[in-house]
Design a protein around this motif. Structure first.
Motif, PDB file in Angstrom:
ATOM      1  N   GLU A  48       0.870  -1.174   0.000  1.00 45.83           N
ATOM      2  CA  GLU A  48       0.000   0.000   0.000  1.00 45.83           C
ATOM      3  C   GLU A  48       0.909   1.227   0.000  1.00 45.83           C
ATOM      4  OE1 GLU A  48      -4.162   0.327   1.980  1.00 45.83           O
ATOM      5  OE2 GLU A  48      -2.677   1.055   3.382  1.00 45.83           O
ATOM      6  N   GLY A  88       2.290   4.746   0.152  1.00 48.04           N
ATOM      7  CA  GLY A  88       2.080   6.110   0.594  1.00 48.04           C
ATOM      8  C   GLY A  88       3.155   6.934  -0.097  1.00 48.04           C
ATOM      9  N   TRP A  89       4.376   6.430   0.017  1.00 47.56           N
ATOM     10  CA  TRP A  89       5.522   7.106  -0.588  1.00 47.56           C
ATOM     11  C   TRP A  89       6.060   6.256  -1.726  1.00 47.56           C
ATOM     12  CZ3 TRP A  89       7.622   8.250   4.934  1.00 47.56           C
ATOM     13  CH2 TRP A  89       6.990   9.404   5.423  1.00 47.56           C
ATOM     14  N   ILE A  93       8.399   5.908  12.432  1.00 47.92           N
ATOM     15  CA  ILE A  93       7.011   5.581  12.097  1.00 47.92           C
ATOM     16  C   ILE A  93       6.646   4.218  12.691  1.00 47.92           C
ATOM     17  CG2 ILE A  93       5.381   5.151  10.197  1.00 47.92           C
ATOM     18  CD1 ILE A  93       6.885   7.316   8.633  1.00 47.92           C
ATOM     19  N   ALA A 148       3.954   2.681  12.981  1.00 46.21           N
ATOM     20  CA  ALA A 148       2.975   1.847  12.278  1.00 46.21           C
ATOM     21  C   ALA A 148       3.636   0.904  11.280  1.00 46.21           C
ATOM     22  CB  ALA A 148       1.975   2.746  11.549  1.00 46.21           C
ATOM     23  N   ARG A 149       4.900   1.126  10.977  1.00 49.12           N
ATOM     24  CA  ARG A 149       5.613   0.296   9.997  1.00 49.12           C
ATOM     25  C   ARG A 149       6.729  -0.458  10.707  1.00 49.12           C
ATOM     26  NH1 ARG A 149       2.578   0.855   5.186  1.00 49.12           N
ATOM     27  NH2 ARG A 149       1.421   2.749   5.551  1.00 49.12           N
ATOM     28  N   ARG A 188       1.514  12.875   2.361  1.00 53.06           N
ATOM     29  CA  ARG A 188       1.154  11.497   2.694  1.00 53.06           C
ATOM     30  C   ARG A 188       1.881  10.952   3.933  1.00 53.06           C
ATOM     31  NH1 ARG A 188       2.637   9.914  -2.852  1.00 53.06           N
ATOM     32  NH2 ARG A 188       3.107  12.100  -2.893  1.00 53.06           N
ATOM     33  N   VAL A 227      -0.605   8.976   5.696  1.00 49.78           N
ATOM     34  CA  VAL A 227      -0.919   7.689   5.052  1.00 49.78           C
ATOM     35  C   VAL A 227       0.032   6.606   5.569  1.00 49.78           C
ATOM     36  CG1 VAL A 227      -1.047   6.460   2.831  1.00 49.78           C
ATOM     37  CG2 VAL A 227      -1.837   8.824   2.994  1.00 49.78           C
ATOM     38  N   VAL A 228       1.321   6.932   5.663  1.00 49.60           N
ATOM     39  CA  VAL A 228       2.272   5.914   6.135  1.00 49.60           C
ATOM     40  C   VAL A 228       2.267   5.795   7.661  1.00 49.60           C
ATOM     41  CG1 VAL A 228       3.839   5.959   4.159  1.00 49.60           C
ATOM     42  CG2 VAL A 228       4.235   7.515   6.035  1.00 49.60           C
ATOM     43  N   ALA A 229       1.868   6.862   8.361  1.00 52.67           N
ATOM     44  CA  ALA A 229       1.945   6.821   9.826  1.00 52.67           C
ATOM     45  C   ALA A 229       0.737   6.156  10.486  1.00 52.67           C
ATOM     46  CB  ALA A 229       2.096   8.241  10.371  1.00 52.67           C
ATOM     47  N   CYS A 230      -0.382   6.038   9.777  1.00 49.58           N
ATOM     48  CA  CYS A 230      -1.591   5.474  10.393  1.00 49.58           C
ATOM     49  C   CYS A 230      -1.483   3.950  10.489  1.00 49.58           C
ATOM     50  CB  CYS A 230      -2.825   5.852   9.576  1.00 49.58           C
ATOM     51  SG  CYS A 230      -4.322   5.067  10.210  1.00 49.58           S
ATOM     52  N   PRO A 231      -1.583   3.390  11.689  1.00 45.20           N
ATOM     53  CA  PRO A 231      -1.454   1.930  11.827  1.00 45.20           C
ATOM     54  C   PRO A 231      -2.647   1.164  11.263  1.00 45.20           C
ATOM     55  CG  PRO A 231      -1.975   2.914  13.947  1.00 45.20           C
ATOM     56  CD  PRO A 231      -1.787   4.049  12.983  1.00 45.20           C
ATOM     57  N   GLY A 282      -4.190   2.154   8.332  1.00 46.11           N
ATOM     58  CA  GLY A 282      -4.233   2.368   6.876  1.00 46.11           C
ATOM     59  C   GLY A 282      -5.461   3.132   6.424  1.00 46.11           C
ATOM     60  N   LYS A 287      -6.511   8.227   2.828  1.00 47.27           N
ATOM     61  CA  LYS A 287      -6.266   7.850   1.428  1.00 47.27           C
ATOM     62  C   LYS A 287      -5.974   9.098   0.612  1.00 47.27           C
ATOM     63  CE  LYS A 287      -6.981   3.546   2.214  1.00 47.27           C
ATOM     64  NZ  LYS A 287      -5.851   2.640   2.285  1.00 47.27           N
TER      65      LYS A 287
END
Lengths: 316, 282
Positions: free
Chosen positions: A5, A7-8, A162, A164-165, B138, B141-145, B147, B150
């Motif tokens: 997915e 984002g970047w 981050i 979440a990753r 964004r 977008v990458v930081a939200c656990p 997802g 959008k």
């Protein structure tokens, strides 16, 4: 096949790559100038040019990334807790020293670029404003290097913080990017230095010793990057992402690009260069081989960013 | 070296130090400014009652003027034009329906990291994107656990569920909650929703998600199966901003040690190195 997915995407990968290349090149340039060694003069000058080109390219790619809303960039300076906001500040403060240093070196008109630009009256007038003394130049360079560390450090922190990753959320990632930045700077300047005889009207004597010196610095940096990468892959608790790198969709760019082109081949070539030097092989041959070695590391470095950034966005 | 040069260098080092400290403090300052009180509005979703009628998806699209038709199977994923979906999950021979939407976290990672201040958590609970401020970086977008945010490629900004803030301000429940005919979706203060969720959990001998995960979310899930088995992420009780700050602090600490070691090494190396051929003046 993994689900990614995004984002970047590519623009951010290129932004990160060029920002780090520029930052690394500027630090190498400063170190060379600071040493006061006349033989390293060429490294300082070409490093400053490379830093300017790379940082501008980085800014172009980040502007392309935000596409339609690029003119809202002044909104960027509002959230104190945002790492991205601090990164933007660092980048903006880093830019003037990079520009001033490059213009200063151009004002000495020691190479074809400087001479060519001096023929354009407007540019010549601007460039002549930057004829700084060595002391003034060093002051700008030291400040610029400090900002370079902050700017490239921000890029690493942006990713590794981050939570979440899981693949990114590790301090090792910060150090991989930081050491790789230094390596990029060294090999980037190496490429420019190996090309220097073609840039200079005096057919500048770039001694193989200078290039060998750069290679001597880069080899340990490459080995440290490799070790950190191994630790990241072995210890990070992100099985899906690591599987994607080692056996999945990122297998080819990782094994062929990062490991093969970016690490193994350059290390083999560096060893071969040492053998050639001992045998006192012709300088031209050694130059060419070093140019290939440095170029391979630069390609590998780009693919390293690609693999690390894409892997962090694998979700299943 | 002249006295003046020494002072200049000291000033320069001070400036460098202050810049680093300012950045470190800025980033490492706690996430407390985005904390929400227990009185903030929240949702409760009861997966054991949801039958996937998708009325909530349709209601959301209608109220918020979002494009795209809602059918029995579509939409499957969240997008800039679909702010909530119901996903069908098969687990151990059973079928579960899980509504996905913005979790309106108590300490949202998206708000914490947004460089433009486009994302805000309002005192009433909703996390809202100001599309006039969004630059499309964004980061959220990458930081939200979960997802959730959008990116809208056409406009170049991020969009997501905003808890129908215009309705909430007028004392109305959200469009999705109002449309649910099966009592699977509720809206109220977080305390009320938690009480309701716990009671339902005991009733069905099930599980709760969102009470503590990611520091607490604005959507509380109840299900007869563990929610982490139903595609919700396994998260620690620490909020995402707290985890981010922890990492920044640890990088700064290790960085300080590495920098000190590097300076010491360079200093001793410089003392041992023979003088080189110096430049007079370029």
């Amino acid at each position: 096949m993994e689900i990614i997915e995004f984002g970047w995407e590519l623009e951010i990968i290129l932004y990160l790559y060029f920002l780090e290349l520029g930052g690394g090149a500027f630090i190498v340039s400063t170190a060379a100038d600071f040493s006061g060694d006349v033989h390293k003069n060429v490294i300082a000058r070409l490093g400053a040019y490379l830093a300017l080109i790379a940082v501008i390219l980085g800014i172009v790619f980040v502007a392309l990334d935000v596409r339609r809303q690029v003119f809202r960039f002044l909104n960027m300076f509002t959230t104190l807790t945002s790492i991205m906001m601090w990164g933007t500040i660092f980048l903006f403060v880093f830019l003037p020293p990079v520009l001033i240093t490059a213009l200063t070196w151009l004002s000495y008109k020691e190479d074809k670029i400087g001479i060519f630009l001096s023929k354009i009256p407007v540019i010549n007038k601007i460039v002549d404003l930057f004829q700084l003394t060595r002391g003034q130049r060093l002051a700008v360079e030291v400040f610029g290097s400090f900002m370079a560390i902050l700017a490239v450090g921000y890029a690493g922190v942006l990713f590794c913080s981050i939570a979440a990753r899981p693949f990114w959320y590790t301090q090792i990632l910060f150090w991989i990017l930081f050491v790789a930045t230094m390596s990029d700077g060294v090999v980037g300047v190496g490429v420019m230095t190996a090309l220097a005889p073609r840039l200079s009207p005096k057919s500048e004597k770039v001694s193989t010793k200078v290039l060998s010196g750069l290679e001597k610095i880069d080899t340990p940096l490459l080995l440290i990057t490799t070790a950190l990468l191994a630790v990241q892959l072995a210890l990070t608790s992100a099985p899906t992402e690591i599987n994607a790198i080692l056996r999945g969709g990122l297998m080819l760019p990782f094994w062929i690009g990062v490991v093969g082109i970016g690490i193994v081949l350059p290390l083999i070539l560096a060893s071969y260069v040492k053998v050639l030097e001992k045998r006192e092989a012709p300088h031209e041959k050694v130059y060419r081989l070093m140019l290939v070695t440095f170029s391979l590391v630069l390609i590998g470095a780009l693919l390293l960013r690609y693999v690390l950034i894409v892997a962090g966005q694998v979700i299943g | 070296m002249s006295k003046n040069e020494g002072v200049t260098r000291r000033k320069f080092l001070k400036l460098c130090g202050l810049t680093s400290i300012a950045a470190a403090i800025g980033i490492a300052s706690s996430a407390s400014d985005v904390n929400a009180s227990p009185d903030t509005y929240s949702f409760m979703f009861d997966a054991s009652r949801c039958v996937n009628c998708r009325k909530c998806v349709t209601a959301c699209k209608r109220w918020n003027n979002l494009k795209g038709e809602v059918t029995e199977t579509e939409p499957e994923e969240l997008s800039a034009e679909t702010w909530n979906v119901v996903n069908e999950v098969h687990k151990a021979g059973n079928t579960y329906f899980i509504k996905r939407q913005c979790m309106h976290c108590m300490e949202p990672a998206c708000v914490f990291g947004c460089p433009t201040g486009a994302l805000k958590k309002y005192p009433e609970g909703p996390v809202v994107v100001d599309t006039e401020r969004c630059i499309g970086c964004r980061n959220c977008v990458v930081a939200c656990p979960f997802g959730i945010p959008k990116f809208d490629e056409k406009v170049g900004v991020v969009r997501k569920c905003w808890m129908c803030y215009n309705r909430v301000k007028s004392g109305l429940p959200t469009a999705c909650v109002e449309s649910c005919p099966y009592n699977a979706l509720f809206f109220g203060t977080r305390d009320e929703m938690l009480t309701k969720a716990k009671a339902r959990k005991n009733e069905i001998n099930g599980y709760i998600y969102g009470e503590t995960e990611a520091g607490g979310t604005g959507v509380i899930y109840v299900s007869s199966a563990p929610l982490t088995d139903l595609h919700l992420p396994t998260l620690s009780d620490k909020s995402q901003p707290t985890l981010m700050v922890d990492m920044v602090k640890s990088v700064i600490e290790v960085g300080a040690v590495v920098a000190s070691a590097a300076f010491a090494l360079l200093y001793f190396k410089a003392r041992r190195t023979k003088p080189v051929e110096k430049l007079k003046e370029v």
